[in-house]
Each structure stands twice: as C-alpha cells, then as structure tokens.
Design a protein around this motif. Structure first.
Motif, short mmCIF file in Angstrom:
data_model
loop_
_atom_site.label_atom_id
_atom_site.label_comp_id
_atom_site.label_asym_id
_atom_site.label_seq_id
_atom_site.Cartn_x
_atom_site.Cartn_y
_atom_site.Cartn_z
N GLY A 186 -5.30 14.20 14.23
CA GLY A 186 -4.81 15.29 15.08
C GLY A 186 -5.30 15.07 16.50
O GLY A 186 -6.49 14.86 16.72
N ILE A 187 -4.36 15.11 17.45
CA ILE A 187 -4.71 14.92 18.86
C ILE A 187 -4.58 16.27 19.57
O ILE A 187 -3.50 16.88 19.54
CB ILE A 187 -3.76 13.90 19.52
CG1 ILE A 187 -3.90 12.53 18.86
CG2 ILE A 187 -4.03 13.80 21.02
CD1 ILE A 187 -2.84 11.52 19.27
N CYS A 188 -5.64 16.72 20.19
CA CYS A 188 -5.64 17.93 21.00
C CYS A 188 -5.12 19.13 20.20
O CYS A 188 -5.83 19.65 19.35
CB CYS A 188 -4.87 17.70 22.29
SG CYS A 188 -5.23 18.95 23.52
N ALA A 189 -3.89 19.57 20.42
CA ALA A 189 -3.33 20.67 19.62
C ALA A 189 -3.40 20.32 18.14
O ALA A 189 -3.64 21.18 17.28
CB ALA A 189 -1.89 20.95 20.03
N GLY A 190 -3.20 19.04 17.82
CA GLY A 190 -3.25 18.59 16.42
C GLY A 190 -4.63 18.78 15.83
O GLY A 190 -4.78 19.14 14.66
N MET A 191 -5.67 18.55 16.63
CA MET A 191 -7.04 18.77 16.16
C MET A 191 -7.26 20.26 15.91
O MET A 191 -7.88 20.66 14.91
CB MET A 191 -8.03 18.27 17.21
CG MET A 191 -9.49 18.49 16.82
SD MET A 191 -10.57 18.10 18.21
CE MET A 191 -12.17 18.09 17.40
N GLN A 192 -6.73 21.08 16.80
CA GLN A 192 -6.88 22.53 16.64
C GLN A 192 -6.19 23.00 15.35
O GLN A 192 -6.72 23.85 14.61
CB GLN A 192 -6.28 23.25 17.85
CG GLN A 192 -6.99 22.93 19.16
CD GLN A 192 -6.17 23.31 20.38
OE1 GLN A 192 -5.38 24.24 20.35
NE2 GLN A 192 -6.33 22.57 21.47
N VAL A 193 -5.03 22.44 15.07
CA VAL A 193 -4.29 22.80 13.86
C VAL A 193 -5.08 22.40 12.61
O VAL A 193 -5.15 23.16 11.64
CB VAL A 193 -2.89 22.13 13.88
CG1 VAL A 193 -2.27 22.11 12.50
CG2 VAL A 193 -1.98 22.85 14.88
N ILE A 194 -5.69 21.21 12.65
CA ILE A 194 -6.49 20.77 11.49
C ILE A 194 -7.65 21.73 11.28
O ILE A 194 -7.92 22.18 10.16
CB ILE A 194 -6.99 19.32 11.69
CG1 ILE A 194 -5.81 18.34 11.62
CG2 ILE A 194 -8.05 18.96 10.64
CD1 ILE A 194 -6.16 16.91 12.01
N SER A 195 -8.33 22.07 12.37
CA SER A 195 -9.46 22.99 12.25
C SER A 195 -9.02 24.32 11.64
O SER A 195 -9.62 24.80 10.67
CB SER A 195 -10.10 23.21 13.64
OG SER A 195 -11.06 24.22 13.56
N ALA A 196 -7.96 24.90 12.22
CA ALA A 196 -7.50 26.20 11.73
C ALA A 196 -7.03 26.13 10.29
O ALA A 196 -7.20 27.09 9.52
CB ALA A 196 -6.38 26.72 12.64
N SER A 197 -6.47 25.00 9.88
CA SER A 197 -5.97 24.86 8.51
C SER A 197 -7.11 24.73 7.49
O SER A 197 -6.92 24.99 6.31
CB SER A 197 -5.07 23.62 8.39
OG SER A 197 -3.97 23.75 9.24
N PHE A 198 -8.29 24.32 7.96
CA PHE A 198 -9.43 24.14 7.05
C PHE A 198 -10.52 25.19 7.28
O PHE A 198 -11.68 24.97 6.96
CB PHE A 198 -9.99 22.73 7.20
CG PHE A 198 -9.13 21.67 6.54
CD1 PHE A 198 -9.35 21.30 5.21
CD2 PHE A 198 -8.08 21.09 7.22
CE1 PHE A 198 -8.55 20.34 4.59
CE2 PHE A 198 -7.27 20.13 6.61
CZ PHE A 198 -7.50 19.76 5.29
N GLY A 199 -10.13 26.32 7.86
CA GLY A 199 -11.07 27.43 7.98
C GLY A 199 -11.79 27.54 9.30
O GLY A 199 -12.60 28.44 9.49
N GLY A 200 -11.52 26.62 10.23
CA GLY A 200 -12.13 26.71 11.55
C GLY A 200 -11.33 27.65 12.45
O GLY A 200 -10.39 28.30 12.01
N SER A 201 -11.74 27.68 13.72
CA SER A 201 -11.06 28.58 14.66
C SER A 201 -10.67 27.82 15.92
O SER A 201 -11.34 26.86 16.33
CB SER A 201 -12.00 29.70 15.09
OG SER A 201 -12.49 30.37 13.98
#
Lengths: 186, 226
Positions: free
Chosen positions: A87-102
């Motif tokens: 995940g790049i930038c927005a992609g990293m954010q999406v991964i975080s949010a999908s696995f319980g991050g914010s």
C-alpha cells in the motif's frame, strides 16, 4: 513464470485525471522492469479479478482526494488476500484501517529524510533514505504490524509481522523506484 | 471539475491542458509573466504569446505579472491562482510538471493553502516516449530557448521532429540532460495541437545565441485556418 501485478487505483473515480500521476508512473516502472501490470479501480476489485494476479499494489491519491476513506469496506478482500501486497500512501492508510488501525491527520509535502529502523525484504537494512511525501493523513500501526520506518508519530512504513503485506507512506515512484522493483521481485 | 491550467505556452502545459480537457472543464489558462529571464518557476521566452495560443484554443487567459524573485514569485503565483478561483470558479489546478520536485511541491502547497485540487498529468512520464506522443497526437512544437551545452544555434526555432527526438535521446545518454528540457536545458513553444481551432503562423522572429545559451523570440505571428 512472470509475476503479474494488479494496480488498484484508489482515486476518487475511475479514469480520473489523477491516474496519470498516481497509477501510470507505477505501471511504467514495473513494466519497464519486465512485470506486466493491470490497472483496476478499487471499486471494481473482486475476488475474481484478484485471482488472476500474483501481487497487488494499492496506489496513492491526490492530496485533496479522500474518497477512499469513505469506502474502507470495499477493501474487505485485503484480510483474506494471501498474496504480496504493497500500500502506497492512501494504500497504506487503507491497509491500516482494514486491520484495525486508524487514519490520522499528518500533512507532509515534499522530500524528507526517512529513517528505516528495522530490516525487511522490502526496504532492506536500517539506514536513512530521502523520500517524497504527499499526504494530509497517515495511519497508526495496527496490532500485529511492525514499524519499519519512522520513529515519531505514525509509521512511515510497516509490515504485517513477517508476511509480505507492506505499507509505505511516501511515494516510491519519485526517487525510490528500487522499492517497486524490489516488491515485484519478492 | 472546473480547472485552471498553469500555462507557459510550452509543450508541457499545452499537453497537460489537452489531457485535462478530456474529462474536465478548462475554465481558464493561468500565465504568470515574469520580468526575470532566469525565473526558477516560470518559463520566460515568448510568454506574452500565450494570449494568441489561448485565443487559438478558445479558452480564457488570466495573465498575472511577477518580478520573478526567487520565493516572492510564489506569492504572485498564489495570488494568480486565487484570482482564477475567484474569477472563474476553478476547483483545481493543472500543471505540466514531469520530474521537478521543486516546482511540484510549491504548486501542491499553494493548492493546499487555497483548498484546491492539484493535477500533474505528466508526472514521472518517460520523457522520450512523451516527446513521441506529442508528435503522434498532432502537436507542433518549436524550440524557443536553449540553455546548456551542447545545444547549438541550429536548435533555435527548429521544430520537434523524430530526428530531433533521437538527438535528444542521444544527449540524454551522453550528457544526462532531461530530454524534455525540464532541467532548464530547453524551452519550447506550441504552434498547433489537438485543442487548437486555428494554428499559429510565425511571421517574424529574432534570434540571440552565445555559448550554448540562446532564445528564439517571436515578434510577429497570426492565427491561420487549419
């Protein structure tokens, strides 16, 4: 066998003007390195689409483009995907949010020094590199993820344990093309 | 989306405008006219000719002056973009940036300040492929300035042809120049393209050249039917 890579376009709509800036450069770098790519808008990514590819990259978006944040459920496939994913930038954010991050506010524009603090197959040994940032938001470290880069605030890069699931906040297509090539070769 | 294009009249801004026009409304072109020939941000030779290009494309032009001092010119750019937002209702800005982090970062910051979208449709494009695309999509581009070794006087006023593109590819390999000229090696001017309803004909031009630096200044030109 040649590795085929799916590039998920996270921009606010399919075939937007932003795709030339955030998706096409990644395709060009990978295809010049011999890795065929296919672009698919994130709202059209299905299990059937994913089945045809060996790896997945979630691309970034324009600074003002936050539409993906309202559609995190569209990425539910990430949890069951057993393929190397970046995940790049927005992609990293999406991964975080999908696995319980914010997803948290953390604006940055421009070249900054990035401190790699943990060795990984993607980024290599701990050292400093210069990376291009373009974001209003970053993401917290979800449980079970390791911080690969960045000491303060939100991580600049992370990995899900020892699995080939990575997020990087900066844009490797600018000055760090080696990261994309390294991911393709994982 | 209603967009304004940062417009110098060179190939990159004209091509970016054309790409943006495919699915957006180009409300205006924004030209910042610098009094400083060595401006860090703004293309200078023939900048006043953008008026005729805008007319050829049928798009309104917002022309904004700057003294071209290194960081003060950014305040002028911000004022120009703000004026375009207020006058034409633009929601975003389009640039022709390819590799220049210096330029891209500054425009991104201005757009963020003004709560506008920022689009860079040529960002990181392969430069030789791009030069060929220009030709294949019908852009007619001339070299209007050279600023680096080994560009000779013969480049000034010359049209970007396949032969010239091959030369640029060779110079890229030998001297590491940016073949699109974004490192300041070259400046260009567009005479015709897919958005042009009429094409530009140059009637009179002058040349200055010394020690691998020179300019092709258009003094008289007109629009003619295509």
């Amino acid at each position: 066998m040649i590795c085929r890579i799916l590039l998920a376009d996270l921009c606010y709509k399919k075939n937007s003007l932003s795709r030339f800036e955030f998706v096409h450069p990644i395709r060009e770098i990978l295809e010049r390195s011999g890795f065929p790519c296919k672009i698919c808008h994130y709202l059209e990514v299905t299990d059937n689409v994913l089945a045809s590819y060996d790896k997945v990259i979630l691309c970034g978006t324009a600074l003002k483009d936050n539409a993906y944040m309202e559609q995190i459920e569209s990425f539910s496939w990430l949890k069951d995907l057993n393929k190397p994913t970046l995940g790049i930038c927005a992609g990293m954010q999406v991964i975080s949010a999908s696995f319980g991050g914010s997803i948290v506010p953390q604006p940055a524009i421009g070249l900054n020094m990035i401190e790699i603090i943990r060795s990984s197959p993607l980024l290599g040994e701990p050292r400093q590199i210069e990376g291009y940032h373009l974001h209003n938001f970053a993401a917290t470290l979800p449980e079970g993820f390791l911080r690969l880069a960045g000491r303060n605030d939100a991580p600049v890069a992370f990995q899900r344990g020892t699995l080939p699931l990575y997020g990087i906040l900066f844009h490797p297509e600018v000055r760090n093309r080696w990261i994309l090539e390294r991911f393709a070769n994982l | 989306m209603k967009l304004g294009v940062l417009f110098s009249g060179g190939k990159d801004s004209v091509f970016a405008c054309w790409r943006a026009r495919e699915k957006n409304d180009i409300a205006c072109l924004i030209t910042v006219v610098s009094e400083n020939a060595d401006s860090y941000m703004f293309h200078t030779p023939n900048i006043r000719c953008t008026k005729l290009q805008a007319e050829a494309m049928g798009i309104p032009l917002l022309s904004w002056p700057t003294r071209g001092e290194k960081e003060a010119e950014l305040e002028d750019l911000m004022a120009a973009v703000a004026a375009a937002r207020d006058q034409y209702g633009i929601q975003g800005v389009v640039t022709g940036a390819i590799e220049s982090v210096y330029q891209a970062v500054r425009v991104q910051r201005i757009c963020r300040c003004l709560d506008l979208w920022c689009f860079n449709p040529l960002w990181q494009i392969n430069q030789i492929d791009y030069l060929r695309q220009l030709r294949s999509f019908g852009f007619r581009v001339i070299i209007s300035g050279v600023y680096a070794y080994p560009f000779e006087e013969s480049w000034l006023g010359a049209e970007l042809t396949e032969e010239r593109i091959q030369s640029l590819a060779g110079l890229q390999e030998k001297y590491k120049i940016n073949p699109s000229g974004e490192g300041g090696e070259l400046e260009t001017f567009v005479l015709d393209g897919p958005l042009f309803k009429k094409k530009i004909e140059i009637l009179k031009a002058s040349l200055s050249y010394a020690y691998y630096r020179g300019q092709y200044i258009i003094e008289e030109m007109r629009l003619v039917e295509k």
